[in-house]
Design an enzyme around this catalytic site. Structure first.
Site, short mmCIF file in Angstrom:
data_model
loop_
_atom_site.label_atom_id
_atom_site.label_comp_id
_atom_site.label_asym_id
_atom_site.label_seq_id
_atom_site.Cartn_x
_atom_site.Cartn_y
_atom_site.Cartn_z
CE LYS A 13 53.94 29.03 37.32
NZ LYS A 13 54.01 27.63 37.82
NE ARG A 88 57.67 27.37 32.13
CZ ARG A 88 56.40 27.45 32.49
NH1 ARG A 88 55.71 28.54 32.25
NH2 ARG A 88 55.83 26.44 33.07
NE ARG A 127 46.60 21.97 36.87
CZ ARG A 127 47.74 22.58 36.60
NH1 ARG A 127 47.96 23.79 37.05
NH2 ARG A 127 48.66 21.96 35.92
NE ARG A 161 47.93 22.48 32.17
CZ ARG A 161 48.77 23.34 32.76
NH1 ARG A 161 48.30 24.37 33.43
NH2 ARG A 161 50.06 23.17 32.68
NE ARG A 172 53.84 20.93 33.48
CZ ARG A 172 52.63 20.82 34.02
NH1 ARG A 172 51.95 19.68 33.93
NH2 ARG A 172 52.09 21.83 34.64
#
Ligand code: AP5
Length: 216
Positions: A13, A88, A127, A161, A172
């Site tokens: 996203k 969400r 990431r 992160r 998540r």
């Protein structure tokens, strides 16, 4: 043009929102980025967000809805926005409809970036981003041109992160399945939902989204 990008953690996203922002002069609104800014700033909201995000759970609807309602009133959203990470929950989706109706605006498309869950842990665990300008990279899929140097600003420090560890990612994903996936039929019923194959490479996903926008 007002768009929503939907998909589980790691679907792409943020990656695609940044590309659309540049290509269409739209504003990317990432509730995750807003919450990370609140964490960095400290204060009660930041403390709450830190605990919730590190547990892989969702912040209360009322807080997030207020944040977005204020944000879309800003002048940089006048040409339209891309919502990345919002809505969400069905409650957030209903609140968004009410906000847009009040502004006499509407959503042009809700784009689901569909992915296989099995690929997501690898995507998320690899990431990292530039500590100076925030440009996003990946150990395998998008390395800087020169190792250790940001392509965009030349920065040499990178961050990962805190919620990108395997345990939090699994929480998540569960939150996505339980609380966010029910939004898909909500938008399908409104005729707004479009699906792209998020397992394709990044440029191909961008092409699929551009094709959706042409027909929206
Ligand atoms: P948020 O920041 O929104 O995180 P998320 O939804 O979990 O999404 P990610 O940012 O992890 O993934 P992404 O889909 O943007 O993927 P990306 O492009 O980086 O939210 C964080 C937390 O904040 C939530 O857990 C919650 O606690 C809270 N929160 C936020 N919004 C909320 C709300 N509305 N209500 C309540 N709480 C809220 O891509 C991932 C990696 O894969 C990158 O390294 C990228 O380079 C790579 N990649 C991307 N596309 C491809 C591709 N096609 N092929 C190969 N690699 C790819």
């Amino acid at each position: 043009m007002n768009l929503v990008l939907l998909g589980p953690p790691g679907a792409g996203k943020g990656t695609q929102a940044k590309r659309l922002e540049e290509a269409h002069n739209l504003k990317q609104l990432s509730t995750g980025d807003m919450l990370r800014a609140a964490v960095a700033a400290g204060g009660p909201l930041g403390q709450q967000a830190k605990a919730v995000m590190e547990a892989g759970q969702l912040m209360p609807d009322a807080i997030i809805i207020k944040m977005i309602a204020e944000r879309i009133e800003q002048p940089d959203c006048r040409n339209g926005f891309i919502l990345d990470g919002f809505p969400r929950t069905v409650g957030q989706a209903e609140a968004l409809d009410a906000m847009l109706a009040e502004k006499k605006e509407r959503l042009d498309a809700v784009i689901e970036i569909a992915v296989d869950e099995a690929a997501l842990v690898e995507r998320i665990a690899g990431r990292f981003s530039c500590a100076k300008c925030g440009a996003g990279y990946h150990d395998k899929f998008r390395r800087p041109k020169t190792d250790g140097v940001c392509d965009v600003c030349g920065g040499t420090e990178f961050t990962r992160r805190k919620d990108d560890n395997e345990e939090t990612v699994r929480a998540r994903l569960k939150a996505y399945r339980d609380q966010t996936a029910p939004i898909l039929p909500y938008y399908e019923a409104k005729g707004l939902l479009r699906r792209v194959d998020g397992m394709a490479d990044m440029d191909n996903v961008t092409k699929q989204i551009e094709a959706v926008l042409k027909s929206a």
